[in-house]
Design a protein around this motif. Structure first.
Motif, PDB file in Angstrom:
ATOM      1  N   THR A 140      26.998  26.025  55.731  1.00 58.37           N
ATOM      2  CA  THR A 140      25.616  26.238  55.343  1.00 58.37           C
ATOM      3  C   THR A 140      25.543  27.554  54.586  1.00 58.37           C
ATOM      4  O   THR A 140      26.298  28.481  54.888  1.00 58.37           O
ATOM      5  CB  THR A 140      24.698  26.347  56.577  1.00 58.37           C
ATOM      6  N   PHE A 141      24.667  27.622  53.599  1.00 59.26           N
ATOM      7  CA  PHE A 141      24.452  28.881  52.891  1.00 59.26           C
ATOM      8  C   PHE A 141      23.382  29.678  53.620  1.00 59.26           C
ATOM      9  O   PHE A 141      22.337  29.151  53.970  1.00 59.26           O
ATOM     10  CB  PHE A 141      24.012  28.630  51.450  1.00 59.26           C
ATOM     11  N   LYS A 142      23.646  30.974  53.826  1.00 56.43           N
ATOM     12  CA  LYS A 142      22.712  31.826  54.553  1.00 56.43           C
ATOM     13  C   LYS A 142      22.523  33.162  53.841  1.00 56.43           C
ATOM     14  O   LYS A 142      23.462  33.714  53.278  1.00 56.43           O
ATOM     15  CB  LYS A 142      23.229  32.101  55.977  1.00 56.43           C
ATOM     16  N   PHE A 147      22.001  40.891  57.392  1.00 58.71           N
ATOM     17  CA  PHE A 147      21.406  41.902  58.271  1.00 58.71           C
ATOM     18  C   PHE A 147      21.928  41.737  59.699  1.00 58.71           C
ATOM     19  O   PHE A 147      21.191  41.433  60.628  1.00 58.71           O
ATOM     20  CB  PHE A 147      19.878  41.788  58.239  1.00 58.71           C
ATOM     21  N   SER A 148      23.208  41.937  59.865  1.00 59.28           N
ATOM     22  CA  SER A 148      23.837  41.739  61.171  1.00 59.28           C
ATOM     23  C   SER A 148      24.311  43.075  61.747  1.00 59.28           C
ATOM     24  O   SER A 148      24.513  44.057  61.026  1.00 59.28           O
ATOM     25  CB  SER A 148      25.017  40.767  61.057  1.00 59.28           C
ATOM     26  N   ILE A 150      26.812  44.945  65.045  1.00 60.00           N
ATOM     27  CA  ILE A 150      27.940  44.794  65.966  1.00 60.00           C
ATOM     28  C   ILE A 150      27.650  45.595  67.238  1.00 60.00           C
ATOM     29  O   ILE A 150      27.211  46.745  67.165  1.00 60.00           O
ATOM     30  CB  ILE A 150      29.247  45.317  65.328  1.00 60.00           C
ATOM     31  N   LEU A 151      27.867  44.941  68.385  1.00 63.73           N
ATOM     32  CA  LEU A 151      27.731  45.625  69.666  1.00 63.73           C
ATOM     33  C   LEU A 151      29.126  45.939  70.199  1.00 63.73           C
ATOM     34  O   LEU A 151      29.927  45.043  70.450  1.00 63.73           O
ATOM     35  CB  LEU A 151      26.967  44.745  70.666  1.00 63.73           C
ATOM     36  N   LYS A 152      29.421  47.226  70.329  1.00 58.68           N
ATOM     37  CA  LYS A 152      30.739  47.639  70.796  1.00 58.68           C
ATOM     38  C   LYS A 152      30.583  48.852  71.707  1.00 58.68           C
ATOM     39  O   LYS A 152      29.932  49.837  71.335  1.00 58.68           O
ATOM     40  CB  LYS A 152      31.642  47.981  69.604  1.00 58.68           C
ATOM     41  N   ASN A 153      31.170  48.750  72.896  1.00 57.18           N
ATOM     42  CA  ASN A 153      31.066  49.835  73.883  1.00 57.18           C
ATOM     43  C   ASN A 153      29.612  50.220  74.145  1.00 57.18           C
ATOM     44  O   ASN A 153      29.261  51.413  74.215  1.00 57.18           O
ATOM     45  CB  ASN A 153      31.869  51.059  73.416  1.00 57.18           C
ATOM     46  N   LYS A 154      28.756  49.201  74.237  1.00 61.50           N
ATOM     47  CA  LYS A 154      27.324  49.357  74.528  1.00 61.50           C
ATOM     48  C   LYS A 154      26.555  50.100  73.438  1.00 61.50           C
ATOM     49  O   LYS A 154      25.428  50.560  73.665  1.00 61.50           O
ATOM     50  CB  LYS A 154      27.129  50.062  75.882  1.00 61.50           C
ATOM     51  N   LYS A 155      27.145  50.195  72.264  1.00 59.36           N
ATOM     52  CA  LYS A 155      26.469  50.818  71.127  1.00 59.36           C
ATOM     53  C   LYS A 155      26.392  49.810  69.989  1.00 59.36           C
ATOM     54  O   LYS A 155      27.286  48.981  69.824  1.00 59.36           O
ATOM     55  CB  LYS A 155      27.216  52.071  70.667  1.00 59.36           C
ATOM     56  N   ILE A 156      25.313  49.887  69.207  1.00 62.56           N
ATOM     57  CA  ILE A 156      25.171  48.974  68.076  1.00 62.56           C
ATOM     58  C   ILE A 156      25.387  49.694  66.749  1.00 62.56           C
ATOM     59  O   ILE A 156      25.047  50.870  66.595  1.00 62.56           O
ATOM     60  CB  ILE A 156      23.787  48.275  68.070  1.00 62.56           C
ATOM     61  N   LYS A 157      25.977  48.949  65.823  1.00 65.31           N
ATOM     62  CA  LYS A 157      26.251  49.485  64.496  1.00 65.31           C
ATOM     63  C   LYS A 157      25.917  48.427  63.463  1.00 65.31           C
ATOM     64  O   LYS A 157      26.286  47.258  63.616  1.00 65.31           O
ATOM     65  CB  LYS A 157      27.721  49.891  64.391  1.00 65.31           C
ATOM     66  N   SER A 158      25.211  48.818  62.420  1.00 66.71           N
ATOM     67  CA  SER A 158      24.795  47.857  61.391  1.00 66.71           C
ATOM     68  C   SER A 158      25.936  47.543  60.447  1.00 66.71           C
ATOM     69  O   SER A 158      26.826  48.368  60.216  1.00 66.71           O
ATOM     70  CB  SER A 158      23.616  48.409  60.589  1.00 66.71           C
ATOM     71  N   ASN A 159      25.903  46.336  59.901  1.00 63.22           N
ATOM     72  CA  ASN A 159      26.873  45.924  58.887  1.00 63.22           C
ATOM     73  C   ASN A 159      26.348  46.154  57.472  1.00 63.22           C
ATOM     74  O   ASN A 159      26.928  45.670  56.510  1.00 63.22           O
ATOM     75  CB  ASN A 159      27.231  44.440  59.062  1.00 63.22           C
ATOM     76  N   TYR A 160      25.235  46.842  57.366  1.00 65.87           N
ATOM     77  CA  TYR A 160      24.659  47.138  56.043  1.00 65.87           C
ATOM     78  C   TYR A 160      24.049  48.545  56.088  1.00 65.87           C
ATOM     79  O   TYR A 160      23.894  49.150  57.154  1.00 65.87           O
ATOM     80  CB  TYR A 160      23.594  46.105  55.681  1.00 65.87           C
ATOM     81  N   LYS A 161      23.722  49.093  54.922  1.00 62.32           N
ATOM     82  CA  LYS A 161      23.139  50.434  54.830  1.00 62.32           C
ATOM     83  C   LYS A 161      21.647  50.348  55.124  1.00 62.32           C
ATOM     84  O   LYS A 161      20.876  49.825  54.317  1.00 62.32           O
ATOM     85  CB  LYS A 161      23.391  51.016  53.446  1.00 62.32           C
ATOM     86  N   GLN A 169      15.828  38.481  47.569  1.00 61.91           N
ATOM     87  CA  GLN A 169      16.038  37.746  46.320  1.00 61.91           C
ATOM     88  C   GLN A 169      17.309  38.175  45.591  1.00 61.91           C
ATOM     89  O   GLN A 169      17.861  37.429  44.791  1.00 61.91           O
ATOM     90  CB  GLN A 169      14.838  37.951  45.378  1.00 61.91           C
ATOM     91  N   LYS A 170      17.768  39.402  45.879  1.00 61.91           N
ATOM     92  CA  LYS A 170      18.947  39.922  45.180  1.00 61.91           C
ATOM     93  C   LYS A 170      20.230  39.795  46.011  1.00 61.91           C
ATOM     94  O   LYS A 170      21.290  40.222  45.576  1.00 61.91           O
ATOM     95  CB  LYS A 170      18.720  41.383  44.807  1.00 61.91           C
ATOM     96  N   MET A 171      20.109  39.210  47.179  1.00 62.99           N
ATOM     97  CA  MET A 171      21.282  39.064  48.044  1.00 62.99           C
ATOM     98  C   MET A 171      22.116  37.859  47.660  1.00 62.99           C
ATOM     99  O   MET A 171      21.591  36.840  47.216  1.00 62.99           O
ATOM    100  CB  MET A 171      20.840  38.948  49.505  1.00 62.99           C
ATOM    101  N   ASP A 172      23.401  37.978  47.832  1.00 63.67           N
ATOM    102  CA  ASP A 172      24.300  36.847  47.607  1.00 63.67           C
ATOM    103  C   ASP A 172      24.160  35.837  48.751  1.00 63.67           C
ATOM    104  O   ASP A 172      23.742  36.181  49.851  1.00 63.67           O
ATOM    105  CB  ASP A 172      25.757  37.319  47.545  1.00 63.67           C
ATOM    106  N   ASN A 173      24.526  34.609  48.465  1.00 61.11           N
ATOM    107  CA  ASN A 173      24.606  33.616  49.529  1.00 61.11           C
ATOM    108  C   ASN A 173      25.862  33.859  50.360  1.00 61.11           C
ATOM    109  O   ASN A 173      26.948  34.055  49.810  1.00 61.11           O
ATOM    110  CB  ASN A 173      24.673  32.194  48.950  1.00 61.11           C
TER     111      ASN A 173
END
Length: 238
Positions: A140-142, A147-148, A150-161, A169-173
């Motif tokens: 499926t294309f998403k 905007f995902s 990561i939860l590691k060692n009870k801390k969260i970190k974004s996969n984007y700035k 509209q400007k995001m890739d599939n």
């Protein structure tokens, strides 16, 4: 597809399941979950044989009743930690060595995504051979998985700035494997023992076909979905 290929589908359906008890035979829209994958395969015009591999005699009896051919899978290949690859490889060996049937290409259909449009498997196979792929996955294309976190060692970190959040509209599939089915050439699969290899293609499905069952909540949601008039008509569920 210029020449006839020996195309076989293999559906893995073990008896045990941690997430949902007796998952493969649990009723959904009046029929066991396993039925919908068998039915999709049997309706294909390009798949010669539909095989169900299981360690459960109850599942194998059901599969045979609905027109599939059966393969008894040993218990040591039917645990939670056994990969689908190990099941497909065992089935391939059984089909070619014990059943004396040639296999050029395998369609690995997964029960946890029971919704497929009538021509999905055949359209995917046509694309597979026209582009001379070695392996293929359903997808499926998403946009939103960009905007995902990561939860590691009870801390969260974004996969984007987070201070440079892009416009949708400007995001890739993003191409997301949905687990509905995989297609791969048997000779190279036997050598590499992995579902994806060589020249890899994809087959896009809609969002309903990408719904995957992992737990009881998923099962309840899909059950409601498949019993709706809209989905019954769209997927010709009978």
């Amino acid at each position: 597809m210029q020449q006839k290929k020996n195309i076989h589908s293999i559906i893995l359906a073990r008896g045990g399941s941690k997430g949902i008890k007796n998952k493969n035979l649990k009723l959904i829209n009046g029929k066991p979950l396993l039925y919908w994958s068998i039915n999709s395969s049997l309706k294909s015009k390009l798949i010669q044989n539909t095989w169900v591999s299981s360690d459960s005699n109850k599942i194998l009896n059901f599969a045979e009743k609905y027109g599939a051919k059966i393969i008894k899978r040993p218990k040591n290949l039917s645990g939670d930690k056994n990969s689908s690859e190990s099941g497909w490889l065992h089935a391939l060996n059984e089909i070619e060595k014990e059943k004396k049937v040639k296999v050029d290409c395998i369609v690995g259909i997964q029960n946890t995504s029971p919704l497929r449009l009538k021509n999905d498997l055949d359209d995917a196979l046509i694309k597979f051979f026209n582009y001379n792929y070695d392996s293929m996955f359903a997808c499926t294309f998403k946009h939103d998985i960009f905007f995902s976190w990561i939860l590691k060692n009870k801390k969260i970190k974004s996969n984007y700035k987070i201070f440079k959040r892009p416009l949708r509209q400007k995001m890739d599939n993003f191409i997301l494997e949905n687990g509905s089915f995989y297609i791969f050439k048997s000779k190279k699969f036997r050598k590499l023992q992995n579902r994806l290899f060589g020249k890899i293609g994809f087959f896009q499905q809609n969002v309903f076909s990408s719904f995957q069952i992992d737990d009881e909540e998923d099962f309840s949601l899909l059950k409601t979905l498949m019993e709706s008039k809209l989905i019954k008509k769209k997927y010709n569920l009978n």
